[in-house]
Motif scaffolding. Structure first.
Motif, mmCIF file in Angstrom:
data_model
loop_
_atom_site.group_PDB
_atom_site.id
_atom_site.type_symbol
_atom_site.label_atom_id
_atom_site.label_comp_id
_atom_site.label_asym_id
_atom_site.label_seq_id
_atom_site.Cartn_x
_atom_site.Cartn_y
_atom_site.Cartn_z
ATOM 1 N N THR A 79 0.838 -1.201 0.000
ATOM 2 C CA THR A 79 0.000 0.000 0.000
ATOM 3 C C THR A 79 0.872 1.249 0.000
ATOM 4 O OG1 THR A 79 -1.689 -1.208 1.203
ATOM 5 C CG2 THR A 79 -1.861 1.180 1.225
ATOM 6 N N GLN A 80 1.942 1.213 0.771
ATOM 7 C CA GLN A 80 2.849 2.368 0.849
ATOM 8 C C GLN A 80 3.522 2.609 -0.507
ATOM 9 O OE1 GLN A 80 5.858 1.929 3.844
ATOM 10 N NE2 GLN A 80 6.748 3.941 3.463
ATOM 11 N N GLN A 83 0.989 4.117 -2.932
ATOM 12 C CA GLN A 83 0.754 5.538 -2.656
ATOM 13 C C GLN A 83 1.892 6.392 -3.207
ATOM 14 O OE1 GLN A 83 -1.920 7.038 -1.521
ATOM 15 N NE2 GLN A 83 -2.985 5.098 -1.270
ATOM 16 N N THR A 87 1.441 9.096 -6.233
ATOM 17 C CA THR A 87 1.831 10.480 -5.946
ATOM 18 C C THR A 87 2.831 10.966 -6.986
ATOM 19 O OG1 THR A 87 1.446 10.178 -3.582
ATOM 20 C CG2 THR A 87 2.873 12.004 -4.224
#
Length: 112
Positions: A79-80, A83, A87
């Motif tokens: 998930t990190q 993201q 971004t």
């Protein structure tokens, strides 16, 4: 015969157009050696599905190959990581100093 005059001179696709859609399919062979136990298992499974051993092995191999190729063509992220990736895609691109210098030089070069 008329076709024999074209043998080796035209690609088969041209002959197919000339002679009304006659098409040829390529067939590749693959030989497989199995021990008696493996052959028995494949034979029984093929019989259960109502197909030949060759068709059973071909179908099973194709399914496994597609599954592997599908799995290997995907990227799995935490998930990190996802993201950070989204971004980076959504933010405006800002070139570093070396890239900016190269871009400036490229704009100065007169193209012929």
């Amino acid at each position: 015969m008329f076709i024999s005059g074209f043998y080796g001179k035209l690609p088969y696709t041209v002959l197919a157009r000339i002679f009304g859609g006659y098409t040829m399919s390529a067939v590749a062979r693959f030989d497989l050696t199995m021990d008696v136990e493996e052959k028995d298992i494949v034979s029984r499974a093929a019989a259960l599905t109502g197909t030949t051993m060759a068709a059973f092995v071909r179908t099973a191999a194709k399914e496994k190959a597609r599954e592997l190729l599908d799995r290997e063509s995907r990227i799995t992220m935490t998930t990190q990581d996802f993201q950070a990736f989204t971004t980076a895609l959504n933010e405006a691109f800002v070139p570093n100093a070396a890239l900016q210098k190269a871009l400036d030089l490229a704009h100065e070069v007169r193209r012929v």
